[in-house]
Design an enzyme around this catalytic site. Structure first.
Site, mmCIF file in Angstrom:
data_model
loop_
_atom_site.group_PDB
_atom_site.id
_atom_site.type_symbol
_atom_site.label_atom_id
_atom_site.label_comp_id
_atom_site.label_asym_id
_atom_site.label_seq_id
_atom_site.Cartn_x
_atom_site.Cartn_y
_atom_site.Cartn_z
ATOM 1 N N LYS A 1 0.827 -1.220 0.000
ATOM 2 C CA LYS A 1 0.000 0.000 0.000
ATOM 3 C C LYS A 1 0.852 1.258 0.000
ATOM 4 O O LYS A 1 0.615 2.178 -0.772
ATOM 5 C CB LYS A 1 -0.879 0.080 1.261
ATOM 6 N N ARG B 1 11.836 -6.077 4.061
ATOM 7 C CA ARG B 1 11.766 -4.645 4.362
ATOM 8 C C ARG B 1 12.432 -4.346 5.710
ATOM 9 O O ARG B 1 13.149 -3.374 5.861
ATOM 10 C CB ARG B 1 10.295 -4.195 4.396
ATOM 11 N N ARG C 1 12.916 -1.283 10.242
ATOM 12 C CA ARG C 1 11.682 -0.988 10.983
ATOM 13 C C ARG C 1 11.562 -1.956 12.137
ATOM 14 O O ARG C 1 11.606 -3.167 11.949
ATOM 15 C CB ARG C 1 10.479 -1.133 10.043
ATOM 16 N N ARG D 1 0.978 -8.976 13.618
ATOM 17 C CA ARG D 1 0.289 -7.955 12.826
ATOM 18 C C ARG D 1 -0.685 -8.580 11.834
ATOM 19 O O ARG D 1 -1.777 -8.049 11.596
ATOM 20 C CB ARG D 1 1.307 -7.059 12.100
HETATM 21 P P1 ADP Z 1 1.569 -2.218 8.003
HETATM 22 O O1 ADP Z 1 0.402 -1.967 7.109
HETATM 23 O O2 ADP Z 1 2.702 -2.895 7.290
HETATM 24 O O3 ADP Z 1 1.212 -2.874 9.300
HETATM 25 P P2 ADP Z 1 1.727 0.590 8.825
HETATM 26 O O4 ADP Z 1 2.906 1.475 8.689
HETATM 27 O O5 ADP Z 1 0.511 0.946 8.073
HETATM 28 O O6 ADP Z 1 2.262 -0.848 8.409
HETATM 29 O O7 ADP Z 1 1.338 0.476 10.385
HETATM 30 C C1 ADP Z 1 2.308 0.204 11.373
HETATM 31 C C2 ADP Z 1 1.654 0.168 12.764
HETATM 32 O O8 ADP Z 1 1.082 1.452 13.056
HETATM 33 C C3 ADP Z 1 0.516 -0.817 12.947
HETATM 34 O O9 ADP Z 1 0.989 -2.123 13.251
HETATM 35 C C4 ADP Z 1 -0.234 -0.170 14.135
HETATM 36 O O10 ADP Z 1 0.449 -0.397 15.364
HETATM 37 C C5 ADP Z 1 -0.117 1.299 13.829
HETATM 38 N N1 ADP Z 1 -1.255 1.787 13.014
HETATM 39 C C6 ADP Z 1 -1.190 2.240 11.731
HETATM 40 N N2 ADP Z 1 -2.403 2.604 11.285
HETATM 41 C C7 ADP Z 1 -3.270 2.384 12.304
HETATM 42 C C8 ADP Z 1 -4.670 2.540 12.465
HETATM 43 N N3 ADP Z 1 -5.444 3.010 11.479
HETATM 44 N N4 ADP Z 1 -5.222 2.211 13.662
HETATM 45 C C9 ADP Z 1 -4.467 1.757 14.660
HETATM 46 N N5 ADP Z 1 -3.148 1.554 14.587
HETATM 47 C C10 ADP Z 1 -2.531 1.864 13.417
#
Ligand code: ADP
Length: 193
Positions: free
Chosen positions: A15, A129, A135, A146
């Protein structure tokens, strides 16, 4: 005038990569809640301190905190510019908040694009990654968590949007270029329902 779009997909589905590409090529705005949280952690803000252990554990930040952060970011976005929501909404509460936030800022949602990638490929991609970008949540133990959290909380949203005829699925395998072409086509086709 284009409405906003939500990109949905499990961790590692690409994404963020794709949203960044569209931002460069089309002048759209990416609103990534994950990036915003990481920026707070980096900057050492109160919010950053609060969410760091949550991101490291691979669970979700509470809805109210997440929604408030999105509201804050939306204030800066010019009205005619399309926003790609990347990683938001992830819960039913957040999906409801999207509707009220967009109404609050005089915006509308065109629809939701789901980036579909087989489970085994996701783990490979995220582990890679983690090695490249360092990260702290891209390590095997946290990735499994996750993916679980995603399956439990976020996957049901697909049904929510499907029932509203707002969901388009895009094959998320292949090269970045191939996926980008499919995504741009899906994002730019008419969304009238
Ligand atoms: P990915 O999609 O690979 O998990 P992101 O960078 O989108 O990576 O998200 C990393 C972390 O940030 C998530 O595991 C969560 O802890 C937090 N996070 C991101 N977006 C949200 C959301 N909309 N609601 C709650 N937590 C979020």
């Amino acid at each position: 005038m284009p409405g906003d779009i939500v990109f949905m997909g499990p961790p590692g589905s690409g994404k963020g990569t794709q949203a960044q590409k569209l931002v460069r090529e089309k002048g759209w705005v990416q609103l990534s809640t994950g990036d915003l949280f990481r920026a707070h952690i980096e900057a050492g803000t109160e919010l950053g301190k609060r969410v760091k252990p949550i991101l490291d554990a691979g669970t979700y930040v509470p809805d109210d905190i997440t929604i408030e952060m999105v509201r804050h970011r939306l204030r800066d976005v010019p009205k005619g510019t399309r926003v790609i929501f990347d990683g938001f909404p992830r819960t039913i509460v957040q999906a409801k908040a999207v509707d009220s936030l967009l109404a609050e800022f005089g915006r509308r949602l065109d629809g939701v694009i789901y980036l579909d990638v087989p489970h085994e490929e996701l783990i490979d991609r995220v582990v890679k990654r983690g090695k490249q970008e360092g990260r702290s949540d891209d390590i095997a133990r946290v990735i499994v968590k996750r993916l679980d959290v995603y399956g439990l909380n976020t996957r049901p949203l697909l049904e929510h949007y499907k029932q509203r005829s707002m969901l388009r699925e895009v094959n998320g395998t292949g090269t970045v270029e191939e996926i980008a072409k499919r995504l741009a086509a899906a994002a730019e086709a008419e969304w009238s329902r």
